[in-house]
Design an enzyme around this catalytic site. Structure first.
Site, PDB file in Angstrom:
ATOM      1  N   ASN A   1       1.291   5.745 -11.334  1.00  0.00           N
ATOM      2  CA  ASN A   1      -0.013   5.470 -11.946  1.00  0.00           C
ATOM      3  C   ASN A   1      -1.123   5.221 -10.933  1.00  0.00           C
ATOM      4  O   ASN A   1      -2.266   5.588 -11.179  1.00  0.00           O
ATOM      5  CB  ASN A   1       0.122   4.255 -12.875  1.00  0.00           C
ATOM      6  CG  ASN A   1      -1.231   3.713 -13.283  1.00  0.00           C
ATOM      7  OD1 ASN A   1      -1.914   4.275 -14.126  1.00  0.00           O
ATOM      8  ND2 ASN A   1      -1.660   2.621 -12.642  1.00  0.00           N
TER       9      ASN A   1
ATOM     10  N   ASP B   1       0.869  -1.184   0.000  1.00  0.00           N
ATOM     11  CA  ASP B   1       0.000   0.000   0.000  1.00  0.00           C
ATOM     12  C   ASP B   1       0.901   1.228   0.000  1.00  0.00           C
ATOM     13  O   ASP B   1       1.568   1.515   1.005  1.00  0.00           O
ATOM     14  CB  ASP B   1      -0.890  -0.024   1.256  1.00  0.00           C
ATOM     15  CG  ASP B   1      -1.804   1.179   1.346  1.00  0.00           C
ATOM     16  OD1 ASP B   1      -1.590   2.178   0.612  1.00  0.00           O
ATOM     17  OD2 ASP B   1      -2.739   1.139   2.171  1.00  0.00           O
TER      18      ASP B   1
ATOM     19  N   TYR C   1     -11.334  15.007  -6.796  1.00  0.00           N
ATOM     20  CA  TYR C   1     -10.548  14.178  -7.720  1.00  0.00           C
ATOM     21  C   TYR C   1      -9.848  15.094  -8.732  1.00  0.00           C
ATOM     22  O   TYR C   1      -8.629  14.991  -8.947  1.00  0.00           O
ATOM     23  CB  TYR C   1     -11.453  13.180  -8.444  1.00  0.00           C
ATOM     24  CG  TYR C   1     -10.758  12.481  -9.586  1.00  0.00           C
ATOM     25  CD1 TYR C   1      -9.771  11.536  -9.352  1.00  0.00           C
ATOM     26  CD2 TYR C   1     -11.083  12.782 -10.915  1.00  0.00           C
ATOM     27  CE1 TYR C   1      -9.117  10.900 -10.403  1.00  0.00           C
ATOM     28  CE2 TYR C   1     -10.434  12.148 -11.969  1.00  0.00           C
ATOM     29  CZ  TYR C   1      -9.454  11.214 -11.713  1.00  0.00           C
ATOM     30  OH  TYR C   1      -8.806  10.591 -12.750  1.00  0.00           O
TER      31      TYR C   1
ATOM     32  N   ALA D   1      -9.128  18.168  -8.457  1.00  0.00           N
ATOM     33  CA  ALA D   1      -8.108  18.996  -7.787  1.00  0.00           C
ATOM     34  C   ALA D   1      -6.827  18.194  -7.551  1.00  0.00           C
ATOM     35  O   ALA D   1      -5.717  18.727  -7.694  1.00  0.00           O
ATOM     36  CB  ALA D   1      -8.648  19.527  -6.468  1.00  0.00           C
TER      37      ALA D   1
END
Ligand SMILES: NC(=O)c1ccc[n+]([C@@H]2O[C@H](COP(=O)([O-])OP(=O)(O)OC[C@H]3O[C@@H](n4cnc5c(N)ncnc54)[C@H](OP(=O)(O)O)[C@@H]3O)[C@@H](O)[C@H]2O)c1
Length: 255
Positions: free
Chosen positions: A91, A64, A155, A157
């Site tokens: 990504n 994570d 999102y 931003a």
């Protein structure tokens, strides 16, 4: 469309976050086909294993990237194994449908942690190695990093932040020969909408609405985005830095 192996990345080492699905999986496969050794990072081991099973040269690393110390550990995993790091593809990311009326602090913090802080800490950890090999960073933005997105402002931003990190780091690191670019995909087939917790019927409706708004008349495939990530990673792309390349079937220009 598939990326044809050209061998230009032979001997290079790449990290791809979010390599267990969607754009990240297609990118890990395309980079490995182009000759790179790829560390594929994501939380789900089985998803990463499936990516690795599709193409030799991909090493899965379940992790994570928002957890403490993980960005450093990811970079060390690549450099311990292969002795260098040339390409960082930031990504992994998430979207959230969240109107201002429904906005809450935890969801804002979660979006920022994954979409902005983790890529920053990965780039920070990668920096000495990228300096050593005049490597490159490719960040993943979105059409909505530079277009407004009512109903998902945070999102948008976070992706606007990714674009400014890209341009700022490009100038900051140009003297080291490190190129920093971003791709900004439009709506692309992936697990993103389901991962945002939306029910299947809503996902289907969003997909239809998006396809109808895209001038080329359809959503994209992960491979159509990955091919440009590979082009930007290619050491032959020696004179492009600080750019955000929108790959969205013309959506950003649509009224
Ligand atoms: N698809 C689109 O329409 C679209 C459009 C514009 C931009 N983008 C951007 O493209 C990028 C890739 O998204 P996608 O569309 O391919 O969606 P996706 O299939 O949901 O991929 C996101 C990947 O990120 C990984 N991930 C999520 N949280 C993580 C964490 N905390 N640590 C490590 N890995 C994590 C996920 O794997 P695990 O769940 O196993 O961790 C997943 O493989 C994202 O930055 C997204 O914002 C997508």
């Amino acid at each position: 469309m598939t990326v044809q192996p050209n061998g230009h990345l032979k001997g290079q080492v790449a990290i791809v976050t979010g390599a267990g699905s969607g754009i990240g999986r297609a990118t890990a496969i395309a980079l490995a086909r182009a000759g790179a050794r790829v560390l594929g990072v994501g939380r789900r081991a089985e998803a990463l294993n499936e990516t690795a099973a599709r193409q030799p040269g991909i090493e899965p690393m379940p992790a994570d990237i928002t957890a403490g110390g993980v960005p450093q550990a990811v970079v060390e995993a690549a450099t311990d194994r292969w002795g260098r790091l040339d390409v960082l593809v930031n990504n992994a990311g998430a979207t959230a449908v969240m109107s201002l009326a429904d906005t809450d602090a935890d969801r804002i913090a979660g979006l920022l942690a994954l979409n902005v802080t983790a890529p920053s800490l990965l780039a920070h950890a990668a920096l000495p190695h990228l300096r050593a090999g005049r490597g490159t960073i490719i960040n993943i933005s979105s059409t909505y990093g530079h277009r407004p997105l009512p109903g998902a402002a945070h999102y948008a931003a976070t992706k606007a932040a990714v674009e400014q990190l890209t341009r700022s780091w490009a100038l900051e690191l140009a003297g080291d020969g490190i190129r920093v670019n971003a791709v900004a995909p439009g709506p692309t087939e992936s697990e993103a909408l389901t991962a945002a917790g939306l029910p299947d019927t809503v996902v289907e409706q969003i997909k239809q609405d998006e396809a109808a708004r895209i001038p080329l008349g359809r959503r994209g495939t992960p491979e159509e985005v990955a091919t440009w990530i590979v082009h930007l990673a290619d050491p032959a792309a020696t004179w492009i830095t600080g750019q955000v390349l929108t790959i969205d079937g013309g959506l950003e220009l649509a009224p």
